[in-house]
Write a protein that holds these residues in place. Sequence first.
Motif, PDB file in Angstrom:
ATOM      1  N   GLU A   3     -33.803  65.493  -4.028  1.00  0.00           N
ATOM      2  CA  GLU A   3     -32.689  64.625  -3.693  1.00  0.00           C
ATOM      3  C   GLU A   3     -31.570  65.445  -3.038  1.00  0.00           C
ATOM      4  N   GLU A   4     -30.785  64.762  -2.213  1.00  0.00           N
ATOM      5  CA  GLU A   4     -29.706  65.396  -1.474  1.00  0.00           C
ATOM      6  C   GLU A   4     -28.672  66.006  -2.412  1.00  0.00           C
ATOM      7  N   LEU A   5     -28.271  67.225  -2.102  1.00  0.00           N
ATOM      8  CA  LEU A   5     -27.183  67.885  -2.818  1.00  0.00           C
ATOM      9  C   LEU A   5     -26.264  68.506  -1.781  1.00  0.00           C
ATOM     10  N   ILE A   6     -25.000  68.173  -1.858  1.00  0.00           N
ATOM     11  CA  ILE A   6     -24.015  68.652  -0.888  1.00  0.00           C
ATOM     12  C   ILE A   6     -23.008  69.546  -1.608  1.00  0.00           C
ATOM     13  N   GLU A   7     -22.622  70.623  -0.960  1.00  0.00           N
ATOM     14  CA  GLU A   7     -21.579  71.495  -1.496  1.00  0.00           C
ATOM     15  C   GLU A   7     -20.406  71.512  -0.524  1.00  0.00           C
ATOM     16  N   VAL A   8     -19.222  71.364  -1.077  1.00  0.00           N
ATOM     17  CA  VAL A   8     -17.990  71.383  -0.293  1.00  0.00           C
ATOM     18  C   VAL A   8     -17.145  72.546  -0.799  1.00  0.00           C
ATOM     19  N   GLY A   9     -16.801  73.449   0.089  1.00  0.00           N
ATOM     20  CA  GLY A   9     -16.029  74.622  -0.308  1.00  0.00           C
ATOM     21  C   GLY A   9     -16.888  75.874  -0.320  1.00  0.00           C
ATOM     22  N   LEU A  10     -16.252  76.989  -0.630  1.00  0.00           N
ATOM     23  CA  LEU A  10     -16.929  78.280  -0.605  1.00  0.00           C
ATOM     24  C   LEU A  10     -17.750  78.506  -1.868  1.00  0.00           C
ATOM     25  N   PRO A  11     -18.952  79.062  -1.740  1.00  0.00           N
ATOM     26  CA  PRO A  11     -19.763  79.348  -2.936  1.00  0.00           C
ATOM     27  C   PRO A  11     -19.143  80.431  -3.812  1.00  0.00           C
ATOM     28  N   THR A  12     -18.181  81.160  -3.269  1.00  0.00           N
ATOM     29  CA  THR A  12     -17.511  82.214  -4.040  1.00  0.00           C
ATOM     30  C   THR A  12     -16.260  81.713  -4.761  1.00  0.00           C
ATOM     31  N   ALA A  13     -15.947  80.441  -4.621  1.00  0.00           N
ATOM     32  CA  ALA A  13     -14.756  79.891  -5.283  1.00  0.00           C
ATOM     33  C   ALA A  13     -14.856  80.082  -6.794  1.00  0.00           C
ATOM     34  N   PRO A  14     -13.761  80.400  -7.478  1.00  0.00           N
ATOM     35  CA  PRO A  14     -13.821  80.658  -8.921  1.00  0.00           C
ATOM     36  C   PRO A  14     -13.898  79.404  -9.784  1.00  0.00           C
ATOM     37  N   LYS A  15     -13.639  78.224  -9.205  1.00  0.00           N
ATOM     38  CA  LYS A  15     -13.669  76.993  -9.981  1.00  0.00           C
ATOM     39  C   LYS A  15     -14.632  75.998  -9.340  1.00  0.00           C
ATOM     40  N   ARG A  16     -15.341  75.221 -10.180  1.00  0.00           N
ATOM     41  CA  ARG A  16     -16.330  74.262  -9.705  1.00  0.00           C
ATOM     42  C   ARG A  16     -15.971  72.846 -10.169  1.00  0.00           C
ATOM     43  N   VAL A  17     -16.197  71.890  -9.286  1.00  0.00           N
ATOM     44  CA  VAL A  17     -16.070  70.475  -9.634  1.00  0.00           C
ATOM     45  C   VAL A  17     -17.393  69.809  -9.301  1.00  0.00           C
ATOM     46  N   ILE A  18     -18.065  69.279 -10.301  1.00  0.00           N
ATOM     47  CA  ILE A  18     -19.308  68.530 -10.087  1.00  0.00           C
ATOM     48  C   ILE A  18     -18.925  67.061 -10.023  1.00  0.00           C
ATOM     49  N   LEU A  19     -19.144  66.446  -8.868  1.00  0.00           N
ATOM     50  CA  LEU A  19     -18.663  65.086  -8.605  1.00  0.00           C
ATOM     51  C   LEU A  19     -19.849  64.155  -8.386  1.00  0.00           C
TER      52      LEU A  19
END
Length: 229
Positions: A3-19
């Motif tokens: 299934e489709e999975l999209i990431e917005v922002g840098l993979p090195t960002a220190p904080k994650r939001v799973i939406l």
Amino acid sequence: MEEELIEVGLPTAPKRVILLHGLTGTASVIQPVAEYLHKRLGEDYSFILPTAQIIKVKQFKGEPVHAWFDVKNSDFRKQVDVEGIFASSDRIASLIRNEISNGISPKDIFLGGFSQGGVIALATALLEPFAVSGVFALSSYLPLENQLTSQLTEASKDVPIFQAVSLKDEFISQEMSDRASLFLKKRGNPVLVQKYDMRHEIRSRELEGDVAKFDFCRISTSPFSYNLF
């Protein structure tokens, strides 16, 4: 099928939001919401947007659609697909654990969701043996079946919850929203409930309420409105 999975922002960002999107939606459908928030939060945050599997939904006469769990009755309090909720929660929990294995602290992980996605965001956070940083549930609810509530963990009582309630919601009743917030408050979760004069949708005002609740920064008042089911 993957299934489709999209990431917005840098993979090195220190904080994650799973939406998580709502019933019949996909990661692409809720992507504008993630992009709206990301522009205001900056590069310290990245967003992970999974897509629910395609299943046959009884309420849609068995039509296959993207759904986090089956809807068997127009009254969402009846015939709740608890097994489907557990299955989707397990899937999101695996995303959380993958982030933790990559060095992200649970305290830097947020879960959010609209409608069905809010159900899964809440259930996942409350079933985990550790506390994530927070949950925001938009136009959503929490099924209170014993199979689910009896497995909520002690650690998850520390998870703060923002509940956005749409006063003109065509699908989620005020009673369902109120029962969820009352249950969460009674078990000890810090809960903030905000009510909005709108339908089953997402608007900038509630997004800004969410980011304020979870100490997000650089809040903007530019207009945003997105209709989702």
